[in-house]
Design an enzyme around this catalytic site. Structure first.
Site, PDB file in Angstrom:
ATOM      1  N   LYS A  85       6.998  87.027  15.908  1.00  0.00           N
ATOM      2  CA  LYS A  85       7.128  87.724  17.186  1.00  0.00           C
ATOM      3  C   LYS A  85       8.432  87.354  17.872  1.00  0.00           C
ATOM      4  O   LYS A  85       9.154  88.229  18.391  1.00  0.00           O
ATOM      5  CB  LYS A  85       5.957  87.357  18.105  1.00  0.00           C
ATOM      6  CG  LYS A  85       6.022  88.032  19.468  1.00  0.00           C
ATOM      7  CD  LYS A  85       5.023  87.457  20.456  1.00  0.00           C
ATOM      8  CE  LYS A  85       5.576  86.229  21.129  1.00  0.00           C
ATOM      9  NZ  LYS A  85       4.938  85.919  22.419  1.00  0.00           N
ATOM     10  N   ASN A  86       8.777  86.085  17.856  1.00  0.00           N
ATOM     11  CA  ASN A  86       9.944  85.620  18.603  1.00  0.00           C
ATOM     12  C   ASN A  86      11.265  85.979  17.927  1.00  0.00           C
ATOM     13  O   ASN A  86      12.334  85.756  18.511  1.00  0.00           O
ATOM     14  CB  ASN A  86       9.860  84.114  18.836  1.00  0.00           C
ATOM     15  CG  ASN A  86       8.763  83.760  19.829  1.00  0.00           C
ATOM     16  OD1 ASN A  86       8.342  84.590  20.621  1.00  0.00           O
ATOM     17  ND2 ASN A  86       8.284  82.531  19.771  1.00  0.00           N
ATOM     18  N   CYS A 131       2.995  85.076  30.618  1.00  0.00           N
ATOM     19  CA  CYS A 131       1.828  84.203  30.721  1.00  0.00           C
ATOM     20  C   CYS A 131       2.071  83.080  31.725  1.00  0.00           C
ATOM     21  O   CYS A 131       3.163  82.923  32.267  1.00  0.00           O
ATOM     22  CB  CYS A 131       1.471  83.647  29.347  1.00  0.00           C
ATOM     23  SG  CYS A 131       2.812  82.795  28.529  1.00  0.00           S
ATOM     24  N   ARG A 169       9.868  79.953  33.979  1.00  0.00           N
ATOM     25  CA  ARG A 169      10.951  80.147  33.020  1.00  0.00           C
ATOM     26  C   ARG A 169      11.994  81.041  33.691  1.00  0.00           C
ATOM     27  O   ARG A 169      12.029  82.236  33.478  1.00  0.00           O
ATOM     28  CB  ARG A 169      10.412  80.765  31.730  1.00  0.00           C
ATOM     29  CG  ARG A 169       9.523  79.795  30.963  1.00  0.00           C
ATOM     30  CD  ARG A 169       9.119  80.317  29.610  1.00  0.00           C
ATOM     31  NE  ARG A 169       7.961  81.191  29.710  1.00  0.00           N
ATOM     32  CZ  ARG A 169       7.313  81.665  28.649  1.00  0.00           C
ATOM     33  NH1 ARG A 169       7.730  81.382  27.434  1.00  0.00           N
ATOM     34  NH2 ARG A 169       6.264  82.459  28.800  1.00  0.00           N
ATOM     35  N   ASP A 172       5.008  75.305  21.256  1.00  0.00           N
ATOM     36  CA  ASP A 172       4.074  76.355  20.849  1.00  0.00           C
ATOM     37  C   ASP A 172       3.033  75.859  19.854  1.00  0.00           C
ATOM     38  O   ASP A 172       2.113  76.609  19.506  1.00  0.00           O
ATOM     39  CB  ASP A 172       4.833  77.540  20.248  1.00  0.00           C
ATOM     40  CG  ASP A 172       5.422  78.453  21.311  1.00  0.00           C
ATOM     41  OD1 ASP A 172       5.126  78.255  22.505  1.00  0.00           O
ATOM     42  OD2 ASP A 172       6.176  79.369  20.953  1.00  0.00           O
ATOM     43  N   ARG A 207      -1.390  89.135  21.869  1.00  0.00           N
ATOM     44  CA  ARG A 207       0.040  89.202  22.171  1.00  0.00           C
ATOM     45  C   ARG A 207       0.875  88.534  21.078  1.00  0.00           C
ATOM     46  O   ARG A 207       2.038  88.878  20.899  1.00  0.00           O
ATOM     47  CB  ARG A 207       0.348  88.521  23.505  1.00  0.00           C
ATOM     48  CG  ARG A 207      -0.110  89.269  24.746  1.00  0.00           C
ATOM     49  CD  ARG A 207       0.334  88.538  26.003  1.00  0.00           C
ATOM     50  NE  ARG A 207       1.736  88.187  25.927  1.00  0.00           N
ATOM     51  CZ  ARG A 207       2.242  86.989  26.232  1.00  0.00           C
ATOM     52  NH1 ARG A 207       1.438  86.022  26.643  1.00  0.00           N
ATOM     53  NH2 ARG A 207       3.527  86.748  26.148  1.00  0.00           N
TER      54      ARG A 207
END
Length: 426
Positions: free
Chosen positions: A22-23, A118, A123, A314, A406
């Site tokens: 995803k990233n 989230c 951030r 993560d 997600r």
């Protein structure tokens, strides 16, 4: 709202195919804005965040077409493009800020909503703004939007030395994309070193960009006049890989992770080895793989999260579950996000013994957890609760799994395929 119902106590056996990251996929979708030519991405994960990014690009006028069995998409950002990222789409996903650099670099203006996402902590986007300003952009924040443009008479950003106050992954990605079309040379110092950034750099190089030093803290970019289209394979998701490694280590069993890249997970794999798991990595006719085997109770491991190549934030929640049922007491220190212990209260509901004090959690391992209903609070917390359910006695119900969707591509189906008793409840 969907839930997951899990009956714990089963060991895991078989093979799992790891999806695209995803990233990496999110910035690479945005990179299509840098050229009017078609760009094809393969191995896109089927995730809510990826669908949201595609919707955002569709809204701008980018033509998108899905193809192939495994996550193929072709994008073409031919004029006209509406260089606006509205709040309605940006509010659910912080990565939407990644359109700022490409829009400024190619079109000279952008209007991007301040992002949401989230609840794991602040951030801020100030590093993005400072970096773009150093490349010549004029940016103001008004009515919840970053409004950016080039000064009158200027048609391109210019190269600059950008040294961020802290390591920022999305900031590094934004600057990489912007600098690829800027006039002159850009030097990124204190750059993030994650594999997803290296994957983005490889894609940009395939589009004609001149980039050196990606994978280190100093990246050099020589701007070019234009970029062209390319076909790019999204790198495998190291966090999904690490999550399955922890799931197998916690529950026991023998599982092969297809496309998993051990060289992207050194810190996690080292801790799993020290805990007592047996991990083998290599290549065969199917490409990269990692095999993980575990029997008996593992030993608790203390760790501290930090920027790559250190232990990833993560993976903190997932590894904490392993410590909950391991032999001994461990200390987990979270240095990246201030609110990333929200899964602790839910793990305590399952019987875990955890005490937190600021950035530190002390975990006393017990023999087993006990099933209960728990609530996911963010993406990685969701994954930790699924692992906890797999090792708990009886039934565990994980609520609010839209967080899980997600960032994990059909997680319950993959787990069920290797022996887990898990089902989605509508």
């Amino acid at each position: 709202m969907d839930k997951l119902r899990i009956t714990g106590g089963r060991t895991l056996q078989g093979e799992v195919t790891i999806s695209g990251a995803k990233n990496a996929a999110l910035p690479e979708l945005c990179a299509a804005l840098l050229t009017e030519d078609p760009v094809t991405l393969n191995n896109l994960p089927r995730l809510r965040d990826v669908a949201t990014m595609r919707q955002l690009l569709d809204n701008m006028g980018v033509q998108t077409q899905t193809h192939g069995e495994r996550g193929g998409i072709t994008l073409q950002a031919a004029d006209p493009i509406q260089a606006v990222a509205p709040y309605e789409l940006v509010k659910t996903m912080r990565a939407s800020v990644l359109v700022l650099g490409p829009l400024l670099a190619r079109f000279g203006h952008a209007r991007v909503s301040l992002p949401g996402g989230c609840a794991i902590g602040s951030r801020p986007v100030d590093q993005h703004i400072k970096g773009m300003q150093s490349m010549g952009a004029e940016i103001v924040v008004e009515h919840g939007y970053m409004v950016a443009r080039l000064p009158a008479g200027k048609t391109r950003l210019h190269g600059a030395r950008i040294a961020t106050d802290m390591v920022t992954v999305t900031g590094t990605e934004n600057f990489l994309m912007a600098a690829a079309l800027a006039e002159g040379e850009t030097l990124l110092e204190n750059a993030a070193q994650e594999p997803e950034i290296g994957d983005l750099a490889q894609m940009l190089i395939a589009m004609g960009a001149k980039i050196e030093g990606h994978g280190t803290s100093r990246i050099h970019i020589q701007g070019v006049d234009r970029l062209h289209g390319c076909t790019h394979q999204v790198v495998a998701d190291r966090i999904e890989t690490g999550t399955f490694l922890c799931a197998v280590a916690a529950t026991g069993g023998d599982v092969v992770l297809r496309h998993g890249r051990a060289d992207h997970l050194d810190a996690v794999i080292d801790k799993l080895h020290e805990a007592g798991a047996d991990i083998e990595a290599g290549k065969d006719s199917g490409g990269d793989f990692i095999r993980v085997r575990a029997t008996g109770r593992l030993k608790a491991q203390s760790f501290r999260t930090t920027e790559y190549p250190g232990f990833p934030t993560d993976m903190q929640a997932q590894f904490m579950v392993l410590n909950c049922i391991a032999e001994g007491t461990s200390k987990v220190t979270e240095t990246i996000f201030e609110n990333r212990f929200m899964h602790v209260n839910e793990l305590v509901r399952l019987g875990a013994r955890i005490q937190t004090d600021g950035k530190v959690a002390v975990v006393e391992g017990i023999q087993r957890l006990s099933g209960a209903t728990v609530m996911a609070t963010d993406l990685r917390a969701s994954a930790s609760l699924v692992i906890a359910g797999l090792v708990a006695d009886g039934e565990t119900v994980v609520d609010r799994i839209y967080h899980l969707d997600r960032g994990y591509d059909q997680m319950e189906e993959k787990l069920r395929g290797i022996g887990a008793d898990i089902e989605r409840v509508k």
